[in-house]
Design a protein around this motif. Structure first.
Motif, PDB file in Angstrom:
ATOM      1  N   ASN A  21     -82.793  93.555  96.964  1.00  0.00           N
ATOM      2  CA  ASN A  21     -82.601  93.490  98.455  1.00  0.00           C
ATOM      3  C   ASN A  21     -81.886  94.599  99.098  1.00  0.00           C
ATOM      4  O   ASN A  21     -81.097  94.472 100.134  1.00  0.00           O
ATOM      5  CB  ASN A  21     -81.811  92.214  98.861  1.00  0.00           C
ATOM      6  N   SER A  75     -81.728 106.042  97.139  1.00  0.00           N
ATOM      7  CA  SER A  75     -81.825 104.965  98.110  1.00  0.00           C
ATOM      8  C   SER A  75     -81.464 105.411  99.514  1.00  0.00           C
ATOM      9  O   SER A  75     -80.521 105.989  99.665  1.00  0.00           O
ATOM     10  CB  SER A  75     -81.390 103.701  97.866  1.00  0.00           C
ATOM     11  N   SER A 113     -82.814  97.637 101.774  1.00  0.00           N
ATOM     12  CA  SER A 113     -83.847  98.092 102.549  1.00  0.00           C
ATOM     13  C   SER A 113     -84.062  99.441 102.488  1.00  0.00           C
ATOM     14  O   SER A 113     -83.206  99.999 101.937  1.00  0.00           O
ATOM     15  CB  SER A 113     -83.481  97.452 104.244  1.00  0.00           C
ATOM     16  N   ARG A 124     -90.515 106.265  90.367  1.00  0.00           N
ATOM     17  CA  ARG A 124     -91.260 105.483  91.305  1.00  0.00           C
ATOM     18  C   ARG A 124     -90.924 106.296  92.534  1.00  0.00           C
ATOM     19  O   ARG A 124     -89.846 106.818  92.919  1.00  0.00           O
ATOM     20  CB  ARG A 124     -90.345 104.104  91.554  1.00  0.00           C
ATOM     21  N   LEU A 167     -86.396  95.472  91.662  1.00  0.00           N
ATOM     22  CA  LEU A 167     -86.294  95.727  93.090  1.00  0.00           C
ATOM     23  C   LEU A 167     -86.137  94.678  94.184  1.00  0.00           C
ATOM     24  O   LEU A 167     -85.697  94.655  95.338  1.00  0.00           O
ATOM     25  CB  LEU A 167     -87.475  96.636  93.477  1.00  0.00           C
ATOM     26  N   ARG A 168     -87.067  93.664  93.933  1.00  0.00           N
ATOM     27  CA  ARG A 168     -87.055  92.299  95.126  1.00  0.00           C
ATOM     28  C   ARG A 168     -85.761  91.784  94.913  1.00  0.00           C
ATOM     29  O   ARG A 168     -85.174  91.352  96.029  1.00  0.00           O
ATOM     30  CB  ARG A 168     -88.186  91.529  94.364  1.00  0.00           C
ATOM     31  N   ALA A 169     -85.053  91.457  93.776  1.00  0.00           N
ATOM     32  CA  ALA A 169     -83.796  91.027  93.738  1.00  0.00           C
ATOM     33  C   ALA A 169     -82.547  91.581  94.314  1.00  0.00           C
ATOM     34  O   ALA A 169     -81.725  91.248  94.868  1.00  0.00           O
ATOM     35  CB  ALA A 169     -83.468  90.560  92.358  1.00  0.00           C
ATOM     36  N   ARG A 207     -75.059  96.816  97.643  1.00  0.00           N
ATOM     37  CA  ARG A 207     -76.339  96.466  96.718  1.00  0.00           C
ATOM     38  C   ARG A 207     -76.985  97.550  96.214  1.00  0.00           C
ATOM     39  O   ARG A 207     -77.735  97.514  95.307  1.00  0.00           O
ATOM     40  CB  ARG A 207     -77.348  95.767  98.034  1.00  0.00           C
ATOM     41  N   GLU A 232     -94.683  97.261  85.115  1.00  0.00           N
ATOM     42  CA  GLU A 232     -94.365  97.187  86.817  1.00  0.00           C
ATOM     43  C   GLU A 232     -93.938  95.832  87.209  1.00  0.00           C
ATOM     44  O   GLU A 232     -93.165  95.406  88.080  1.00  0.00           O
ATOM     45  CB  GLU A 232     -95.593  97.321  87.629  1.00  0.00           C
ATOM     46  N   ARG A 233     -93.988  94.706  86.302  1.00  0.00           N
ATOM     47  CA  ARG A 233     -93.574  93.334  86.553  1.00  0.00           C
ATOM     48  C   ARG A 233     -92.040  93.274  86.469  1.00  0.00           C
ATOM     49  O   ARG A 233     -91.277  92.759  87.390  1.00  0.00           O
ATOM     50  CB  ARG A 233     -94.225  92.364  85.616  1.00  0.00           C
ATOM     51  N   GLU A 268     -90.327  95.594  89.585  1.00  0.00           N
ATOM     52  CA  GLU A 268     -90.504  94.582  90.698  1.00  0.00           C
ATOM     53  C   GLU A 268     -89.446  93.617  90.731  1.00  0.00           C
ATOM     54  O   GLU A 268     -88.983  93.471  91.877  1.00  0.00           O
ATOM     55  CB  GLU A 268     -92.099  94.103  90.940  1.00  0.00           C
ATOM     56  N   ALA A 269     -89.251  92.796  89.567  1.00  0.00           N
ATOM     57  CA  ALA A 269     -88.464  91.904  89.670  1.00  0.00           C
ATOM     58  C   ALA A 269     -86.995  92.500  90.121  1.00  0.00           C
ATOM     59  O   ALA A 269     -86.186  91.877  90.962  1.00  0.00           O
ATOM     60  CB  ALA A 269     -88.414  91.337  88.282  1.00  0.00           C
TER      61      ALA A 269
END
Length: 501
Positions: free
Chosen positions: A61, A457, A63, A82, A57-59, A483, A50-51, A54-55
Motif C-alpha cells: 500500500n 519509491s 502510493s 521493475r 506490492l499490493r499488500a 510502509r 509476477e504473482r 504483485e502480492a
C-alpha cells in the motif's frame, strides 16, 4: 460347461464394450462427479514470478511509484527488476555513489588539511606579519580542532600578532544552503564553503528566567562551549513562523516566536556564513588563551605563507564511513565538491559538480539514465535508476570498496522488531525524504550468495503538495515512509529466498 478362459475373455470383452459405450455417450457415466485437482498453494511474497511480486506490492500500500532491481553481485546479471531503468529521487542513497566517486578520485587515504600560515617572522613572541586561517575543505573541523590549532600557535612561541587576521575559505565554492527548498532553520541544510565548523551548525539553547528567557548561541562540542558573535537571536511576538532568518550586516540574524518556547529547550540551527563562523570562534578561543586577533578579513586568492600549525582530518575511508552511517549532508557535499575540484571539473555550484559526478558514473559504470543535482540526495530533482545503481554496486563489490563502509540493515519480525540473528545479512544505504524512500546495497543470503540491489519509491504528487514551511513534518509522510521501508525489507526477504545459491 464354460471354461475359465472363455469366462474371462467374455468378461473383459463386456467391460471394453461398456467403456466404449460410455465414451460415445450411450450409457450413463457412473464414476465420480468431478476429477480430483491438486490443492492450490497460497500466493506469498516468495512465490516465483509476477504473482508473488504483485502480492508484495499490493499488500505494501505504497502510493506513487516503486522501481527496483536485484542482481548477482559477482556477475552483475539482473535477477528481477521493475521499471529499473526509470529514475526516481534517490534521497540519501546518493551518498553511496558519492563515496565511490571520492574513493576513485581522491583515494582512500586522502586527508583534508586546515592550516595556520604566517607572512612574516616571529621575533620575541611577536608575529611581524599576518596570520592566515586557511581552510582545506575539511567537513569534520570542530571547535576542539580550532583550540588545538591555537595551542600549536602558542607552542610555536607566538604571543602577539602585529599584522592582520586573514581567512581563506575558497578551497570550495560558497553555497548559501544545500537545498533552497528546505525551511531556513533546518540544520541538515546549512551553507557550504572551504572552511567548515561543527558541521556548520550553531547550538541555540533557551531557559526560562522570570518573565523571559536566557538564550545562548554557541559553537558547542562535548568539551567546549564558545559563544558566537556572528549569529544573534531575538524572541518576538508572532504566531508563525517559529523561526525566521535574515542576513544583516555580516550577521546571521535569527528570530523565534515567543509562543513556541516552553520552559527550556535547545536545537541546532544552520550557519549561513561558515567561514565567518570559524573565524569568529577561532578569535574567541585564541583570546581565551591570551592571544588577541583583529577582525577577520577574507582572501579571494589562495594564500601564500609559512605554515606554523596544521590540523589533518581522519583518512577519507573513515570520513566516508561516518558520512554513510549518520547520513551527513554537509560531509557528502564537501567531499563531492573536493573530488570535482581534484579532476578540474566545474564546481561553480552543487548542481554543476553533481553533473560532473553523473558524467564520471556514466564513464566508469555505464550509468546512462541517472542525473544528480547534488552529492547528498537532499535535492528532490535528482534522478537515479535502480539498474544504474546496481551496475555500480556490482563493480564496487568486485573491488571490495563500498560494502565495508555501509551500515547493517536488519530484517524485522511481524511486529517490526529487528532480527539481529537473522541468517540473511544486509549492508546498505538508506534514503528518506518526505514521500521518498530508497535503499541500496548488498545482501548475503543464508547460504552465502552475494546480491546487489536498489529500491526507490516516491509519490511525487504528494510531495509537490507540501508547503515549504511544512517540510519538517508534513501530514501523512511518516506513515508513508514507514510502509515504504517495510516494502524494502519484504523485497529483500523475497530475493534472499528465491535467489539463494
Amino acid at each position: 460347461m464354460i471354461s475359465r478362459r472363455l469366462f474371462l475373455s467374455a468378461a473383459l470383452g463386456a467391460l471394453g464394450t461398456a467403456a466404449q459405450a460410455q465414451t460415445e455417450g450411450l450409457l450413463p457415466f457412473t464414476g465420480p462427479d468431478s476429477a480430483p485437482r491438486p490443492k492450490m498453494r497460497p500466493v506469498t511474497g516468495t512465490t516465483p514470478g509476477e504473482r508473488g511480486l504483485e502480492a508484495i506490492l499490493r499488500a505494501a500500500n505504497v502510493s506513487g511509484e516503486t522501481h527496483f532491481a536485484v542482481a548477482d553481485a559477482a556477475t552483475g546479471s539482473v535477477l528481477e527488476q521493475r521499471d529499473g531503468d526509470i529514475g526516481l529521487p534517490p534521497a540519501s542513497v546518493t551518498k553511496a555513489l558519492t563515496a565511490l566517486y571520492a574513493l576513485d578520485v581522491l583515494g582512500p587515504s586522502h586527508r583534508f588539511r586546515t592550516r595556520l600560515l604566517t607572512t612574516g617572522p616571529v621575533t620575541a613572541g611577536v608575529l611581524q606579519g599576518d596570520l592566515i586561517l586557511a581552510g582545506g575543505g575539511d567537513p569534520t573541523m570542530d571547535s576542539d580542532h580550532l583550540a588545538a590549532l591555537a595551542d600549536d600557535l602558542k607552542a610555536a612561541g607566538v604571543v602577539e600578532v602585529r599584522g592582520r587576521f586573514l581567512v581563506w575559505d575558497r578551497a570550495l565554492p560558497y553555497v548559501p544552503t544545500i537545498d533552497p527548498g528546505q525551511p531556513d532553520y533546518l540544520g541538515y541544510s546549512p551553507a557550504i564553503s572551504g572552511l567548515a565548523l561543527n558541521f556548520n551548525r550553531v547550538h541555540f539553547e533557551w531557559k526560562r528566567a522570570g518573565q523571559g528567557w536566557n538564550t545562548t548561541l554557541q559553537a558547542r562540542t562535548a568539551h567546549r562551549r564558545p559563544d558566537v558573535t556572528m549569529a544573534r537571536m531575538k524572541i518576538v511576538d508572532r504566531s508563525a513562523p517559529v523561526f525566521a532568518y535574515l542576513h544583516e550586516r555580516g550577521v546571521d540574524s535569527w528570530s523565534v516566536a515567543r509562543a513556541a518556547l516552553g520552559k527550556e529547550g535547545a536545537r541546532w540551527l544552520p550557519v549561513r556564513r561558515p567561514g565567518l563562523y570559524a573565524a569568529d570562534v577561532f578569535r574567541t578561543i585564541a583570546r581565551d588563551k591570551g592571544l588577541r586577533l583583529g577582525v577577520p578579513e577574507f582572501l579571494d586568492q589562495a594564500p601564500e605563507g609559512t605554515p606554523i600549525a596544521q590540523h589533518s582530518s581522519e583518512p577519507l575511508t573513515k570520513l566516508l564511513k561516518d558520512m554513510l552511517k549518520y547520513s551527513n549532508n554537509l560531509m557528502a557535499e564537501m567531499i563531492g565538491l573536493a573530488a570535482t575540484a581534484r579532476i578540474g571539473g566545474d564546481m561553480t555550484n552543487l548542481a554543476s559538480s553533481a553533473r560532473q559526478m553523473s558524467e564520471w558514473a556514466r564513464v566508469k559504470y555505464g550509468m546512462t539514465s541517472s542525473l544528480l543535482v547534488d552529492h547528498s540526495g537532499l535535492g528532490e530533482d535528482s534522478r537515479l535508476s535502480a539498474t544504474d545503481l546496481v551496475r555500480a554496486l556490482s563493480a564496487a563489490h568486485g573491488m571490495g570498496q563500498l560494502k565495508p563502509l555501509l551500515k547493517q540493515v536488519h530484517l524485522k519480525d511481524s511486529k517490526g522488531r529487528p532480527l539481529y540473528d537473522h541468517p540473511v545479512k544486509v549492508m546498505a544505504k538508506t534514503g528518506t525524504l518526505n514521500f521518498v524512500s530508497g535503499l541500496g546495497g548488498f545482501v548475503t543470503t543464508a547460504d552465502g550468495r552475494e546480491l546487489v540491489f536498489a529500491i526507490f519509491s516516491a509519490d511525487l504528487d504528494k510531495r509537490a503538495g507540501i508547503a515549504r514551511s511544512q517540510r519538517e513534518r508534513p501530514r501523512g509522510a511518516k506513515s508513508w515512509n514507514a510502509r515504504a521501508k517495510r516494502l524494502q525489507l519484504q523485497l529483500i526477504e523475497r530475493w534472499a529466498h528465491l535467489h539463494s545459491a
